[in-house]
Design an enzyme around this catalytic site. Structure first.
Site, PDB file in Angstrom:
ATOM      1  CE  LYS A  13      53.941  50.316  35.089  1.00  0.00           C
ATOM      2  NZ  LYS A  13      55.089  50.735  34.291  1.00  0.00           N
ATOM      3  NE  ARG A  88      52.088  50.034  29.605  1.00  0.00           N
ATOM      4  CZ  ARG A  88      53.320  50.241  30.074  1.00  0.00           C
ATOM      5  NH1 ARG A  88      54.195  49.282  30.090  1.00  0.00           N
ATOM      6  NH2 ARG A  88      53.660  51.424  30.549  1.00  0.00           N
ATOM      7  NE  ARG A 127      59.077  58.746  35.260  1.00  0.00           N
ATOM      8  CZ  ARG A 127      58.297  57.684  35.065  1.00  0.00           C
ATOM      9  NH1 ARG A 127      58.000  56.882  36.065  1.00  0.00           N
ATOM     10  NH2 ARG A 127      57.799  57.450  33.883  1.00  0.00           N
ATOM     11  NE  ARG A 160      59.986  57.237  30.299  1.00  0.00           N
ATOM     12  CZ  ARG A 160      59.281  56.243  30.834  1.00  0.00           C
ATOM     13  NH1 ARG A 160      59.794  55.518  31.799  1.00  0.00           N
ATOM     14  NH2 ARG A 160      58.072  55.976  30.407  1.00  0.00           N
ATOM     15  NE  ARG A 171      53.679  56.891  29.323  1.00  0.00           N
ATOM     16  CZ  ARG A 171      54.599  57.132  30.262  1.00  0.00           C
ATOM     17  NH1 ARG A 171      54.968  58.372  30.534  1.00  0.00           N
ATOM     18  NH2 ARG A 171      55.151  56.153  30.919  1.00  0.00           N
TER      19      ARG A 171
END
Ligand code: AMP
Length: 222
Positions: A13, A88, A127, A160, A171
Site C-alpha cells: 500500500k 486502521r 523488504r 524495519r 501485525r
C-alpha cells in the site's frame, strides 16, 4: 480526489500510495512514516508510539487521531490526498469522518488491497528501506543496483524491526481483526472497492486506477 488505501502489512500500500500521489497530484499521508519520524525526532507522540510499534501492535487511537486532526488543522491542510495506513480501526474511521465533515472534504473511494498471507510473508521478509530518503526495495523483486545501498541517495539500507516474521504475523492478525468493522463502515457509505494486490506493481496500479470512480480517472496520454 480523496482516497483511503487499506491493506495488510506487506500488501504494497505504501508503494501504491506513492504512485497514486505522483500520478494524481495528491498529498501522501502515511501514519507509519509520520510515527517513525516522530520516534526519530523524539516528539511526545513518538515516545508514546515507540513501544507499540516495536511490538507490531497498533498505536492507541487517540495518539494517531490527534496526529491526523493536527494535520488537517494546519493552514496547508491537504484538500486532495491519499491516506496510507489510516484509518486502521473503526474508532479511527469514525474520528476521521468527523475531521473530513468539519473540513467539507468528502471521500471519493476507499481501496482495499487483497493479498494472501504466504505472499505477504515472502514480501515482508525481503523488504529493505532507505532510512534517509525513504525509498523502498525488495530482494528479489526490486533489488537495489548495489546490494544493500539505496539507488537514490547512496545510504546503507535497513530492514524495519517490525518486519521480522513473528512481528509481521502479529501485525497481520491485528489487521484481520479490525478489517471487518472497517469494511462495513465504508461499505455502508458505498465507498469500499476491493482490488487484487498481487502481480507486478504497474499491473496493480492499473487495477487501482480502474477501480476509482469514473470521473476521477486520469486522462490517458497518447
Ligand atoms: P505501516 O508503516 O503503515 O505499516 O505502520 C507501521 C506501524 O505504525 C504499525 O504496525 C503500527 O504500530 C503503527 N501505525 C501506523 N499507522 C497506524 C494507525 N493508523 N493506527 C495505529 N497504529 C498505526
Amino acid at each position: 480526489m480523496r482516497l483511503i488505501l487499506i491493506g495488510p502489512p506487506g500488501s504494497g500500500k505504501g508503494t501504491q500510495a506513492k504512485l497514486l500521489a505522483e500520478r494524481l497530484a495528491l498529498a501522501h499521508i502515511s501514519t507509519g512514516d509520520i510515527l517513525r519520524e516522530a520516534i526519530d525526532t523524539g516528539t511526545p507522540a513518538g515516545k508514546k508510539a515507540a513501544p507499540f510499534m516495536t511490538q507490531g501492535r497498533l498505536v492507541p487511537d487517540e495518539v494517531v487521531n490527534e496526529i491526523i486532526s493536527d494535520r488537517f488543522k494546519r493552514p496547508d491542510r491537504p484538500e486532495r490526498f491519499v491516506m496510507d495506513g489510516y484509518p486502521r480501526t473503526s474508532a479511527q474511521a469514525a474520528a476521521f469522518d468527523g475531521i473530513l465533515k468539519q473540513n467539507h472534504l468528502p471521500l471519493d473511494a476507499v481501496l482495499i488491497l487483497l493479498v494472501n498471507i504466504d505472499e505477504l510473508v515472502r514480501r515482508i521478509t525481503g523488504r529493505w528501506n532507505c532510512p534517509k530518503c525513504k525509498a523502498s526495495f525488495h530482494v528479489p523483486d526490486r533489488p537495489p543496483r548495489l546490494a544493500g545501498i539505496c539507488d537514490d541517495c547512496g545510504t546503507k539500507l535497513v530492514q524495519r524491526n517490525d518486519d521480522q516474521e513473528s512481528t509481521f504475523r502479529e501485525r497481520e492478525r491485528i489487521y484481520e481483526a479490525n478489517l471487518k468493522e472497517l469494511e462495513s463502515f465504508y461499505d455502508r457509505q458505498g465507498l469500499a472497492r476491493r482490488v487484487a494486490g498481487t502481480g507486478q506493481i504497474t499491473t496493480i496500479f492499473q487495477t487501482i486506477i480502474q477501480a476509482l470512480p469514473r470521473a476521477n480517472q486520469p486522462v490517458a496520454h497518447s
